[in-house]
Write a protein that holds these residues in place. Structure first.
Motif, PDB file in Angstrom:
ATOM      1  N   ARG A  31     -16.811 -14.590  35.009  1.00  0.00           N
ATOM      2  CA  ARG A  31     -17.384 -15.000  33.732  1.00  0.00           C
ATOM      3  C   ARG A  31     -18.162 -16.288  33.919  1.00  0.00           C
ATOM      4  O   ARG A  31     -17.802 -17.129  34.728  1.00  0.00           O
ATOM      5  CB  ARG A  31     -16.292 -15.240  32.700  1.00  0.00           C
ATOM      6  CG  ARG A  31     -15.583 -13.985  32.310  1.00  0.00           C
ATOM      7  CD  ARG A  31     -14.614 -14.293  31.221  1.00  0.00           C
ATOM      8  NE  ARG A  31     -13.853 -13.090  30.909  1.00  0.00           N
ATOM      9  CZ  ARG A  31     -12.952 -13.039  29.990  1.00  0.00           C
ATOM     10  NH1 ARG A  31     -12.662 -14.111  29.289  1.00  0.00           N
ATOM     11  NH2 ARG A  31     -12.301 -11.928  29.750  1.00  0.00           N
ATOM     12  N   SER A  32     -19.173 -16.436  33.122  1.00  0.00           N
ATOM     13  CA  SER A  32     -19.958 -17.661  33.165  1.00  0.00           C
ATOM     14  C   SER A  32     -19.236 -18.759  32.401  1.00  0.00           C
ATOM     15  O   SER A  32     -18.727 -18.547  31.312  1.00  0.00           O
ATOM     16  CB  SER A  32     -21.333 -17.407  32.538  1.00  0.00           C
ATOM     17  OG  SER A  32     -22.038 -18.609  32.436  1.00  0.00           O
ATOM     18  N   VAL A  33     -19.214 -19.953  32.952  1.00  0.00           N
ATOM     19  CA  VAL A  33     -18.548 -21.080  32.320  1.00  0.00           C
ATOM     20  C   VAL A  33     -19.426 -21.671  31.233  1.00  0.00           C
ATOM     21  O   VAL A  33     -18.944 -22.291  30.292  1.00  0.00           O
ATOM     22  CB  VAL A  33     -18.199 -22.158  33.373  1.00  0.00           C
ATOM     23  CG1 VAL A  33     -17.405 -23.285  32.759  1.00  0.00           C
ATOM     24  CG2 VAL A  33     -17.438 -21.536  34.519  1.00  0.00           C
ATOM     25  N   ASP A  34     -20.729 -21.435  31.298  1.00  0.00           N
ATOM     26  CA  ASP A  34     -21.669 -22.041  30.371  1.00  0.00           C
ATOM     27  C   ASP A  34     -21.828 -21.243  29.074  1.00  0.00           C
ATOM     28  O   ASP A  34     -22.678 -21.567  28.266  1.00  0.00           O
ATOM     29  CB  ASP A  34     -23.041 -22.183  31.035  1.00  0.00           C
ATOM     30  CG  ASP A  34     -22.986 -23.110  32.248  1.00  0.00           C
ATOM     31  OD1 ASP A  34     -22.122 -24.006  32.242  1.00  0.00           O
ATOM     32  OD2 ASP A  34     -23.788 -22.913  33.167  1.00  0.00           O
ATOM     33  N   SER A  35     -21.030 -20.224  28.874  1.00  0.00           N
ATOM     34  CA  SER A  35     -21.172 -19.379  27.699  1.00  0.00           C
ATOM     35  C   SER A  35     -20.845 -20.144  26.429  1.00  0.00           C
ATOM     36  O   SER A  35     -19.808 -20.795  26.325  1.00  0.00           O
ATOM     37  CB  SER A  35     -20.254 -18.159  27.815  1.00  0.00           C
ATOM     38  OG  SER A  35     -20.363 -17.383  26.662  1.00  0.00           O
ATOM     39  N   LYS A  36     -21.711 -20.094  25.437  1.00  0.00           N
ATOM     40  CA  LYS A  36     -21.514 -20.785  24.163  1.00  0.00           C
ATOM     41  C   LYS A  36     -21.157 -19.802  23.036  1.00  0.00           C
ATOM     42  O   LYS A  36     -21.033 -20.197  21.900  1.00  0.00           O
ATOM     43  CB  LYS A  36     -22.783 -21.539  23.764  1.00  0.00           C
ATOM     44  CG  LYS A  36     -23.241 -22.542  24.787  1.00  0.00           C
ATOM     45  CD  LYS A  36     -22.282 -23.703  24.896  1.00  0.00           C
ATOM     46  CE  LYS A  36     -22.859 -24.717  25.852  1.00  0.00           C
ATOM     47  NZ  LYS A  36     -21.901 -25.557  26.462  1.00  0.00           N
ATOM     48  N   VAL A  37     -21.037 -18.529  23.352  1.00  0.00           N
ATOM     49  CA  VAL A  37     -20.754 -17.512  22.339  1.00  0.00           C
ATOM     50  C   VAL A  37     -19.279 -17.556  21.986  1.00  0.00           C
ATOM     51  O   VAL A  37     -18.421 -17.606  22.855  1.00  0.00           O
ATOM     52  CB  VAL A  37     -21.136 -16.106  22.857  1.00  0.00           C
ATOM     53  CG1 VAL A  37     -20.776 -15.046  21.842  1.00  0.00           C
ATOM     54  CG2 VAL A  37     -22.603 -16.062  23.195  1.00  0.00           C
ATOM     55  N   THR A  38     -18.996 -17.555  20.698  1.00  0.00           N
ATOM     56  CA  THR A  38     -17.608 -17.511  20.242  1.00  0.00           C
ATOM     57  C   THR A  38     -17.483 -16.451  19.149  1.00  0.00           C
ATOM     58  O   THR A  38     -18.397 -16.280  18.350  1.00  0.00           O
ATOM     59  CB  THR A  38     -17.130 -18.874  19.735  1.00  0.00           C
ATOM     60  OG1 THR A  38     -15.778 -18.741  19.316  1.00  0.00           O
ATOM     61  CG2 THR A  38     -17.961 -19.393  18.587  1.00  0.00           C
ATOM     62  N   MET A  39     -16.382 -15.761  19.150  1.00  0.00           N
ATOM     63  CA  MET A  39     -16.157 -14.723  18.156  1.00  0.00           C
ATOM     64  C   MET A  39     -15.208 -15.200  17.055  1.00  0.00           C
ATOM     65  O   MET A  39     -14.828 -14.446  16.193  1.00  0.00           O
ATOM     66  CB  MET A  39     -15.574 -13.471  18.823  1.00  0.00           C
ATOM     67  CG  MET A  39     -16.477 -12.866  19.868  1.00  0.00           C
ATOM     68  SD  MET A  39     -18.084 -12.392  19.232  1.00  0.00           S
ATOM     69  CE  MET A  39     -17.701 -10.854  18.489  1.00  0.00           C
ATOM     70  N   MET A  40     -14.814 -16.456  17.112  1.00  0.00           N
ATOM     71  CA  MET A  40     -13.887 -16.998  16.127  1.00  0.00           C
ATOM     72  C   MET A  40     -14.650 -17.423  14.877  1.00  0.00           C
ATOM     73  O   MET A  40     -15.676 -18.074  14.947  1.00  0.00           O
ATOM     74  CB  MET A  40     -13.134 -18.202  16.701  1.00  0.00           C
ATOM     75  CG  MET A  40     -12.308 -17.876  17.935  1.00  0.00           C
ATOM     76  SD  MET A  40     -11.025 -16.669  17.618  1.00  0.00           S
ATOM     77  CE  MET A  40      -9.962 -17.605  16.570  1.00  0.00           C
ATOM     78  N   ALA A  41     -14.107 -17.059  13.732  1.00  0.00           N
ATOM     79  CA  ALA A  41     -14.707 -17.465  12.470  1.00  0.00           C
ATOM     80  C   ALA A  41     -14.273 -18.888  12.141  1.00  0.00           C
ATOM     81  O   ALA A  41     -13.205 -19.331  12.551  1.00  0.00           O
ATOM     82  CB  ALA A  41     -14.276 -16.522  11.356  1.00  0.00           C
ATOM     83  N   GLY A  42     -15.093 -19.570  11.419  1.00  0.00           N
ATOM     84  CA  GLY A  42     -14.736 -20.917  11.002  1.00  0.00           C
ATOM     85  C   GLY A  42     -13.637 -20.873   9.946  1.00  0.00           C
ATOM     86  O   GLY A  42     -13.368 -19.851   9.331  1.00  0.00           O
ATOM     87  N   LYS A  43     -13.004 -22.004   9.723  1.00  0.00           N
ATOM     88  CA  LYS A  43     -11.952 -22.060   8.719  1.00  0.00           C
ATOM     89  C   LYS A  43     -12.564 -21.916   7.333  1.00  0.00           C
ATOM     90  O   LYS A  43     -13.602 -22.471   7.031  1.00  0.00           O
ATOM     91  CB  LYS A  43     -11.195 -23.380   8.828  1.00  0.00           C
ATOM     92  CG  LYS A  43     -10.383 -23.476  10.083  1.00  0.00           C
ATOM     93  CD  LYS A  43      -9.528 -24.707  10.077  1.00  0.00           C
ATOM     94  CE  LYS A  43      -8.694 -24.742  11.337  1.00  0.00           C
ATOM     95  NZ  LYS A  43      -7.742 -25.828  11.328  1.00  0.00           N
ATOM     96  N   SER A  44     -11.882 -21.133   6.508  1.00  0.00           N
ATOM     97  CA  SER A  44     -12.351 -20.956   5.142  1.00  0.00           C
ATOM     98  C   SER A  44     -11.217 -21.299   4.192  1.00  0.00           C
ATOM     99  O   SER A  44     -10.047 -21.125   4.511  1.00  0.00           O
ATOM    100  CB  SER A  44     -12.825 -19.521   4.906  1.00  0.00           C
ATOM    101  OG  SER A  44     -11.741 -18.636   5.043  1.00  0.00           O
ATOM    102  N   SER A  45     -11.595 -21.770   3.039  1.00  0.00           N
ATOM    103  CA  SER A  45     -10.572 -22.097   2.055  1.00  0.00           C
ATOM    104  C   SER A  45     -10.150 -20.821   1.335  1.00  0.00           C
ATOM    105  O   SER A  45     -10.962 -19.949   1.051  1.00  0.00           O
ATOM    106  CB  SER A  45     -11.112 -23.116   1.057  1.00  0.00           C
ATOM    107  OG  SER A  45     -12.220 -22.570   0.366  1.00  0.00           O
TER     108      SER A  45
END
Length: 100
Positions: A31-45
Motif C-alpha cells: 500500500r502507498s503511505v502517501d494515500s490521503k483517501v479516507t472512508m470515514m465520515a465526519g462526526k455529526s450531531s
C-alpha cells in the motif's frame, strides 16, 4: 485413450493458471503511505427526536393497525397480538400502496 487423458491434463493445467496472479504477491499487497483517501465520515450531531404519533386512546386493539402522518411521514402504528406496539413505514415496499 492416452491422448484424451493428456488433453484433459493440459486443460486442467491451463484452467488453474487462469486463476494464478500475474504480478508478484508482494506487489499486490503493498500500500502507498502517501494515500490521503479516507472512508470515514465526519462526526455529526444526533438530531434524533421522538414525537407522539397518535394519542394512547387511539391505539388499535391487539392485532390491529392504524395509519398516521407524523412529521410529514406516513407511518403505520400496529399493536401485536402480544400487546407490543410497532411503528413502521406506511407504504408496502414492492407496490407503494398504503398499509393502513
Amino acid at each position: 485413450m492416452k491422448f484424451a487423458s493428456v488433453l484433459v491434463a493440459l486443460a486442467c493445467a491451463m484452467s488453474v493458471s487462469a486463476f494464478a496472479p500475474t504480478a508478484p504477491l508482494r506487489a499486490l499487497t503493498t500500500r502507498s503511505v502517501d494515500s490521503k483517501v479516507t472512508m470515514m465520515a465526519g462526526k455529526s450531531s444526533s438530531k434524533l427526536k421522538y414525537v407522539n404519533a397518535i394519542p394512547l386512546s387511539d391505539l388499535p386493539k391487539p392485532g390491529g393497525a392504524v395509519g398516521a402522518v407524523v412529521g410529514g411521514l406516513d407511518v403505520c402504528i400496529a399493536v401485536g397480538t402480544d400487546g407490543l406496539i410497532y411503528a413502521l413505514g406506511g407504504k408496502a415496499p414492492p407496490t407503494g400502496t398504503p398499509l393502513k
